[in-house]
Design a protein around this motif. Sequence first.
Motif, PDB file in Angstrom:
ATOM      1  N   MET A 150       0.839  -1.205   0.000  1.00  0.00           N
ATOM      2  CA  MET A 150       0.000   0.000   0.000  1.00  0.00           C
ATOM      3  C   MET A 150       0.876   1.259   0.000  1.00  0.00           C
ATOM      4  O   MET A 150       1.922   1.297   0.643  1.00  0.00           O
ATOM      5  CB  MET A 150      -0.905   0.009   1.229  1.00  0.00           C
ATOM      6  CG  MET A 150      -1.899  -1.146   1.267  1.00  0.00           C
ATOM      7  SD  MET A 150      -3.117  -1.044  -0.060  1.00  0.00           S
ATOM      8  CE  MET A 150      -4.061   0.373   0.482  1.00  0.00           C
ATOM      9  N   VAL A 151       0.419   2.258  -0.725  1.00  0.00           N
ATOM     10  CA  VAL A 151       1.133   3.540  -0.765  1.00  0.00           C
ATOM     11  C   VAL A 151       0.637   4.390   0.402  1.00  0.00           C
ATOM     12  O   VAL A 151      -0.555   4.707   0.489  1.00  0.00           O
ATOM     13  CB  VAL A 151       0.885   4.274  -2.103  1.00  0.00           C
ATOM     14  CG1 VAL A 151       1.662   5.585  -2.150  1.00  0.00           C
ATOM     15  CG2 VAL A 151       1.278   3.381  -3.280  1.00  0.00           C
ATOM     16  N   LYS A 152       1.552   4.757   1.304  1.00  0.00           N
ATOM     17  CA  LYS A 152       1.165   5.470   2.511  1.00  0.00           C
ATOM     18  C   LYS A 152       1.863   6.817   2.668  1.00  0.00           C
ATOM     19  O   LYS A 152       1.602   7.537   3.629  1.00  0.00           O
ATOM     20  CB  LYS A 152       1.472   4.601   3.746  1.00  0.00           C
ATOM     21  CG  LYS A 152       0.612   3.340   3.836  1.00  0.00           C
ATOM     22  CD  LYS A 152      -0.859   3.677   3.993  1.00  0.00           C
ATOM     23  CE  LYS A 152      -1.714   2.438   4.142  1.00  0.00           C
ATOM     24  NZ  LYS A 152      -3.165   2.767   4.231  1.00  0.00           N
ATOM     25  N   LYS A 153       2.774   7.146   1.749  1.00  0.00           N
ATOM     26  CA  LYS A 153       3.545   8.381   1.884  1.00  0.00           C
ATOM     27  C   LYS A 153       3.269   9.336   0.725  1.00  0.00           C
ATOM     28  O   LYS A 153       3.090   8.906  -0.411  1.00  0.00           O
ATOM     29  CB  LYS A 153       5.039   8.066   1.945  1.00  0.00           C
ATOM     30  CG  LYS A 153       5.449   7.319   3.207  1.00  0.00           C
ATOM     31  CD  LYS A 153       6.937   7.036   3.234  1.00  0.00           C
ATOM     32  CE  LYS A 153       7.342   6.357   4.549  1.00  0.00           C
ATOM     33  NZ  LYS A 153       8.790   6.068   4.607  1.00  0.00           N
ATOM     34  N   ALA A 154       3.258  10.625   1.055  1.00  0.00           N
ATOM     35  CA  ALA A 154       3.070  11.656   0.043  1.00  0.00           C
ATOM     36  C   ALA A 154       4.153  12.716   0.181  1.00  0.00           C
ATOM     37  O   ALA A 154       4.543  13.074   1.295  1.00  0.00           O
ATOM     38  CB  ALA A 154       1.701  12.310   0.170  1.00  0.00           C
ATOM     39  N   VAL A 155       4.628  13.197  -0.950  1.00  0.00           N
ATOM     40  CA  VAL A 155       5.604  14.276  -0.992  1.00  0.00           C
ATOM     41  C   VAL A 155       4.931  15.494  -1.631  1.00  0.00           C
ATOM     42  O   VAL A 155       4.341  15.392  -2.712  1.00  0.00           O
ATOM     43  CB  VAL A 155       6.847  13.862  -1.802  1.00  0.00           C
ATOM     44  CG1 VAL A 155       7.806  15.036  -1.942  1.00  0.00           C
ATOM     45  CG2 VAL A 155       7.535  12.671  -1.146  1.00  0.00           C
ATOM     46  N   LEU A 156       5.029  16.628  -0.951  1.00  0.00           N
ATOM     47  CA  LEU A 156       4.419  17.862  -1.449  1.00  0.00           C
ATOM     48  C   LEU A 156       5.503  18.926  -1.613  1.00  0.00           C
ATOM     49  O   LEU A 156       5.951  19.512  -0.627  1.00  0.00           O
ATOM     50  CB  LEU A 156       3.328  18.362  -0.494  1.00  0.00           C
ATOM     51  CG  LEU A 156       2.121  17.428  -0.365  1.00  0.00           C
ATOM     52  CD1 LEU A 156       2.256  16.542   0.863  1.00  0.00           C
ATOM     53  CD2 LEU A 156       0.824  18.216  -0.297  1.00  0.00           C
ATOM     54  N   PRO A 157       5.963  19.168  -2.835  1.00  0.00           N
ATOM     55  CA  PRO A 157       6.971  20.203  -3.076  1.00  0.00           C
ATOM     56  C   PRO A 157       6.333  21.588  -2.956  1.00  0.00           C
ATOM     57  O   PRO A 157       5.431  21.937  -3.719  1.00  0.00           O
ATOM     58  CB  PRO A 157       7.433  19.928  -4.512  1.00  0.00           C
ATOM     59  CG  PRO A 157       6.935  18.538  -4.828  1.00  0.00           C
ATOM     60  CD  PRO A 157       5.676  18.390  -4.044  1.00  0.00           C
ATOM     61  N   VAL A 158       6.797  22.373  -1.994  1.00  0.00           N
ATOM     62  CA  VAL A 158       6.203  23.700  -1.751  1.00  0.00           C
ATOM     63  C   VAL A 158       7.279  24.773  -1.607  1.00  0.00           C
ATOM     64  O   VAL A 158       7.069  25.787  -0.945  1.00  0.00           O
ATOM     65  CB  VAL A 158       5.300  23.678  -0.488  1.00  0.00           C
ATOM     66  CG1 VAL A 158       4.087  22.794  -0.721  1.00  0.00           C
ATOM     67  CG2 VAL A 158       6.068  23.204   0.742  1.00  0.00           C
ATOM     68  N   ALA A 159       8.420  24.556  -2.245  1.00  0.00           N
ATOM     69  CA  ALA A 159       9.538  25.492  -2.074  1.00  0.00           C
ATOM     70  C   ALA A 159       9.583  26.572  -3.149  1.00  0.00           C
ATOM     71  O   ALA A 159      10.458  27.435  -3.113  1.00  0.00           O
ATOM     72  CB  ALA A 159      10.864  24.728  -2.069  1.00  0.00           C
ATOM     73  N   GLY A 160       8.652  26.554  -4.098  1.00  0.00           N
ATOM     74  CA  GLY A 160       8.669  27.529  -5.188  1.00  0.00           C
ATOM     75  C   GLY A 160       8.547  28.960  -4.699  1.00  0.00           C
ATOM     76  O   GLY A 160       7.985  29.232  -3.627  1.00  0.00           O
ATOM     77  N   LEU A 161       9.028  29.897  -5.505  1.00  0.00           N
ATOM     78  CA  LEU A 161       9.046  31.308  -5.102  1.00  0.00           C
ATOM     79  C   LEU A 161       7.700  32.006  -5.282  1.00  0.00           C
ATOM     80  O   LEU A 161       7.478  33.075  -4.715  1.00  0.00           O
ATOM     81  CB  LEU A 161      10.125  32.046  -5.914  1.00  0.00           C
ATOM     82  CG  LEU A 161      11.561  31.541  -5.710  1.00  0.00           C
ATOM     83  CD1 LEU A 161      12.514  32.290  -6.638  1.00  0.00           C
ATOM     84  CD2 LEU A 161      11.991  31.701  -4.259  1.00  0.00           C
ATOM     85  N   GLY A 162       6.828  31.442  -6.087  1.00  0.00           N
ATOM     86  CA  GLY A 162       5.504  32.046  -6.258  1.00  0.00           C
ATOM     87  C   GLY A 162       5.537  33.415  -6.904  1.00  0.00           C
ATOM     88  O   GLY A 162       4.766  34.302  -6.538  1.00  0.00           O
ATOM     89  N   THR A 163       6.413  33.603  -7.892  1.00  0.00           N
ATOM     90  CA  THR A 163       6.608  34.934  -8.476  1.00  0.00           C
ATOM     91  C   THR A 163       5.368  35.473  -9.189  1.00  0.00           C
ATOM     92  O   THR A 163       5.216  36.685  -9.306  1.00  0.00           O
ATOM     93  CB  THR A 163       7.782  34.911  -9.467  1.00  0.00           C
ATOM     94  OG1 THR A 163       7.592  33.858 -10.425  1.00  0.00           O
ATOM     95  CG2 THR A 163       9.098  34.668  -8.735  1.00  0.00           C
ATOM     96  N   ARG A 164       4.482  34.585  -9.649  1.00  0.00           N
ATOM     97  CA  ARG A 164       3.279  35.056 -10.346  1.00  0.00           C
ATOM     98  C   ARG A 164       2.332  35.801  -9.416  1.00  0.00           C
ATOM     99  O   ARG A 164       1.450  36.514  -9.882  1.00  0.00           O
ATOM    100  CB  ARG A 164       2.547  33.869 -10.979  1.00  0.00           C
ATOM    101  CG  ARG A 164       3.299  33.226 -12.135  1.00  0.00           C
ATOM    102  CD  ARG A 164       2.524  32.057 -12.699  1.00  0.00           C
ATOM    103  NE  ARG A 164       3.226  31.420 -13.790  1.00  0.00           N
ATOM    104  CZ  ARG A 164       2.808  30.321 -14.417  1.00  0.00           C
ATOM    105  NH1 ARG A 164       1.678  29.752 -14.031  1.00  0.00           N
ATOM    106  NH2 ARG A 164       3.506  29.797 -15.401  1.00  0.00           N
ATOM    107  N   PHE A 165       2.513  35.623  -8.102  1.00  0.00           N
ATOM    108  CA  PHE A 165       1.598  36.262  -7.155  1.00  0.00           C
ATOM    109  C   PHE A 165       2.285  37.333  -6.310  1.00  0.00           C
ATOM    110  O   PHE A 165       1.761  37.722  -5.262  1.00  0.00           O
ATOM    111  CB  PHE A 165       0.955  35.207  -6.247  1.00  0.00           C
ATOM    112  CG  PHE A 165      -0.071  34.363  -6.952  1.00  0.00           C
ATOM    113  CD1 PHE A 165      -1.386  34.772  -7.050  1.00  0.00           C
ATOM    114  CD2 PHE A 165       0.288  33.157  -7.531  1.00  0.00           C
ATOM    115  CE1 PHE A 165      -2.333  34.010  -7.695  1.00  0.00           C
ATOM    116  CE2 PHE A 165      -0.640  32.372  -8.181  1.00  0.00           C
ATOM    117  CZ  PHE A 165      -1.959  32.794  -8.269  1.00  0.00           C
TER     118      PHE A 165
END
Length: 286
Positions: free
Chosen positions: A1-16
């Motif tokens: 069973m797949v029990k782990k999730a990776v969430l990349p949230v390091a982006g700079l968000g320059t569009r906002f």
Amino acid sequence: MVKKAVLPVAGLGTRFLPATKASPKEMLPIIDKPLIQYAVEEAIKAGIEEFLFITGKHKRAIEDHFDKAYELEERLKSAGKYELLEKINCFENHNFVFIRQKEPKGLGDAILCAKSFVKDEPFVVILSDDLIDPEYPVLKEMLQIYEEKKAPVIALEEVPVSEISRYGIVSGKEIDGFYVIDDLVEKPEPEDAPSNLAIIGRYILTPKIFKHLESVKPGKSGEIQLTDALKTLLEETEIYGFIIKGKRYDAGEKLGYLKTIVEFALKDPEISSQFIAFLKEKLSTF
């Protein structure tokens, strides 16, 4: 069973910018809930128990959001606001880990940061910019394919030719409702694209991806692209593509973000009738 999730949230968000100068793009709210929470809730519904956030500078608010807030909880208790209390305590039975990406070197580099967390297990990757209708169990459907094939699965969506250069694009043969992928290209020009099947921000990957991320060369922007690593991974394993059936909201750019808010407001039972009346009044003046 797949029990782990990776969430990349390091982006700079320059569009906002300037909103994201000191506040994470992933914490931008859709009505009363930040983008990143929709992603986590989607994963929990699919049976995910452990979460790794790949963060960067000015991303501390994400960690705080999924942490306990004792003073706020006590105030809600004393005020008898138990419904709100339940909403902010809905993640207590899940594990959250935070690792900082030292510099923004692309999605591939961010996922490479997850190697020690993932170990030898398959895992889900979710990009919160791609907000998928919460009523549609996209991850559950992808996990069913993974359980059958025991190979990577990526979410796909047909996009207009004018938008092809914004996405990783794949080609492949459709079999039994999903694709057996034979090529992947990162943000090609429309005339060079193998199809109009775009990779959407949902992946089920295996630990085999890490050695390919370690060896792939950076792209034109100096970033390590996940699409490039998946392309070399094809040499040793099949990769399957699944066309999503629910609606995807592109909340990673301004117009898409505003459209997302409007559509979610129209479906919110608390405010939809008043919001519709407001829109009708405003539109009548144009």
